[in-house]
Design a protein around this motif. Structure first.
Motif, PDB file in Angstrom:
ATOM      1  N   UNK A   5       0.781  -1.219   0.000  1.00  0.00           N
ATOM      2  CA  UNK A   5       0.000   0.000   0.000  1.00  0.00           C
ATOM      3  C   UNK A   5       0.813   1.269   0.000  1.00  0.00           C
ATOM      4  N   UNK A   6       2.141   1.136  -0.149  1.00  0.00           N
ATOM      5  CA  UNK A   6       3.013   2.312  -0.112  1.00  0.00           C
ATOM      6  C   UNK A   6       3.866   2.393  -1.368  1.00  0.00           C
ATOM      7  N   UNK A   7       4.058   3.591  -1.845  1.00  0.00           N
ATOM      8  CA  UNK A   7       4.966   3.905  -2.943  1.00  0.00           C
ATOM      9  C   UNK A   7       4.856   2.916  -4.101  1.00  0.00           C
ATOM     10  N   UNK A   8       5.917   2.132  -4.361  1.00  0.00           N
ATOM     11  CA  UNK A   8       5.861   1.210  -5.494  1.00  0.00           C
ATOM     12  C   UNK A   8       4.837   0.096  -5.307  1.00  0.00           C
ATOM     13  N   UNK A   9       4.370  -0.097  -4.071  1.00  0.00           N
ATOM     14  CA  UNK A   9       3.379  -1.137  -3.801  1.00  0.00           C
ATOM     15  C   UNK A   9       2.011  -0.526  -3.483  1.00  0.00           C
ATOM     16  N   UNK A  10       1.779   0.672  -4.004  1.00  0.00           N
ATOM     17  CA  UNK A  10       0.570   1.410  -3.630  1.00  0.00           C
ATOM     18  C   UNK A  10      -0.706   0.723  -4.116  1.00  0.00           C
ATOM     19  N   UNK A  11      -0.612  -0.105  -5.138  1.00  0.00           N
ATOM     20  CA  UNK A  11      -1.799  -0.799  -5.649  1.00  0.00           C
ATOM     21  C   UNK A  11      -2.186  -1.996  -4.775  1.00  0.00           C
ATOM     22  N   UNK A  12      -1.297  -2.372  -3.848  1.00  0.00           N
ATOM     23  CA  UNK A  12      -1.607  -3.497  -2.970  1.00  0.00           C
ATOM     24  C   UNK A  12      -2.450  -3.022  -1.781  1.00  0.00           C
ATOM     25  N   UNK A  59      -6.227   9.466   2.504  1.00  0.00           N
ATOM     26  CA  UNK A  59      -6.930   9.330   3.787  1.00  0.00           C
ATOM     27  C   UNK A  59      -7.162   7.856   4.139  1.00  0.00           C
ATOM     28  N   UNK A  60      -7.604   7.000   3.215  1.00  0.00           N
ATOM     29  CA  UNK A  60      -7.732   5.571   3.554  1.00  0.00           C
ATOM     30  C   UNK A  60      -6.398   4.934   3.924  1.00  0.00           C
ATOM     31  N   UNK A  61      -5.332   5.396   3.306  1.00  0.00           N
ATOM     32  CA  UNK A  61      -4.007   4.874   3.614  1.00  0.00           C
ATOM     33  C   UNK A  61      -3.595   5.255   5.036  1.00  0.00           C
ATOM     34  N   UNK A  62      -3.860   6.501   5.406  1.00  0.00           N
ATOM     35  CA  UNK A  62      -3.536   6.968   6.755  1.00  0.00           C
ATOM     36  C   UNK A  62      -4.412   6.263   7.784  1.00  0.00           C
ATOM     37  N   UNK A  63      -5.677   6.055   7.429  1.00  0.00           N
ATOM     38  CA  UNK A  63      -6.595   5.333   8.312  1.00  0.00           C
ATOM     39  C   UNK A  63      -6.070   3.920   8.579  1.00  0.00           C
ATOM     40  N   UNK A  64      -5.564   3.259   7.539  1.00  0.00           N
ATOM     41  CA  UNK A  64      -4.990   1.915   7.702  1.00  0.00           C
ATOM     42  C   UNK A  64      -3.769   1.946   8.618  1.00  0.00           C
TER      43      UNK A  64
END
Length: 208
Positions: A4-11, A123-128
């Motif tokens: 879910x981060x940077x190069x793996x943001x689609x995960x 925001x969903x990323x920060x929530x996670x």
């Protein structure tokens, strides 16, 4: 990088802290198997905020399970694992309240908070991240390596005094260093100073 981060943001973002610790530790050991890392030669671990807790737990797994020599941890902007989270926000309040928390903390520019396109992604990323943090349960075990705490002079929730409590979770000395800036000092106001400090420690020049 974690899902879910940077190069793996689609995960999909991870919210199970213990599982993430095991996965990260396993991936680091795979680097040893490939000859990229030498566990006997020792490694250094850096983590900022939630990454500080992750680095602390990964360090313990690497030492106990994979027999790595962890020379030191660099923990930036994170209260000690045995301390209660000083932020008032909890994920049970919902994702909408998270935006209010980001505004309260002052760590996110207002123009980003008002950018719907940006917030719909991040925001969903920060929530996670908050969910991941709430899933972390400190097991009371200490780590047998030096810990360097790096704190921002204006980071009210993880200043140098808060971070002194890291001394209770290591068998080795705790070394503290304060830098100019807020919670993201290591990437903003004091980024160069933080990099220089860490490199000097690794080279054996402990400039406190």
């Amino acid at each position: 990088e974690i899902p879910g981060r940077r190069r793996r943001i689609r995960e999909e973002c991870r919210t199970d802290f213990k599982g993430l610790v095991e996965d990260v530790s396993r991936e680091i050991d795979r680097l040893r198997v490939k000859g990229i890392l030498d566990r006997e030669g020792g490694i250094y671990i850096y983590g900022h905020s939630l990454g500080g807790a992750l680095g602390f737990e990964v360090g313990k797994v690497l030492m106990d399970k994979y027999h790595f020599l962890v020379k030191a941890l660099f923990i930036a902007g994170k209260h000690a694992p045995q301390d209660e989270d000083p932020t008032p926000y909890r994920t049970v309040m919902g994702i909408d309240k998270l935006k209010e928390e980001l505004r309260r903390s002052g760590n996110t520019p207002e123009e980003l908070l008002e950018n719907d396109s940006f917030m719909s992604i991040f925001l969903p990323m920060i929530f996670a991240d908050y969910q991941l943090h709430e899933d972390y349960k400190y097991d009371g075990r200490v780590i047998d390596c030096e810990i360097y705490t790096l704190s921002g002079s204006n980071d009210a929730e993880a200043d140098i005094n808060h971070m002194k409590n890291w001394e209770t979770v290591t068998c080795k000395p705790l070394i503290q260093k304060e830098f100019i800036g807020g919670h993201f000092f290591a990437y903003e106001e004091s980024s160069t100073e933080v990099k220089d400090f860490i490199l000097n420690v690794i080279k054996g020049e402990k400039l406190i």
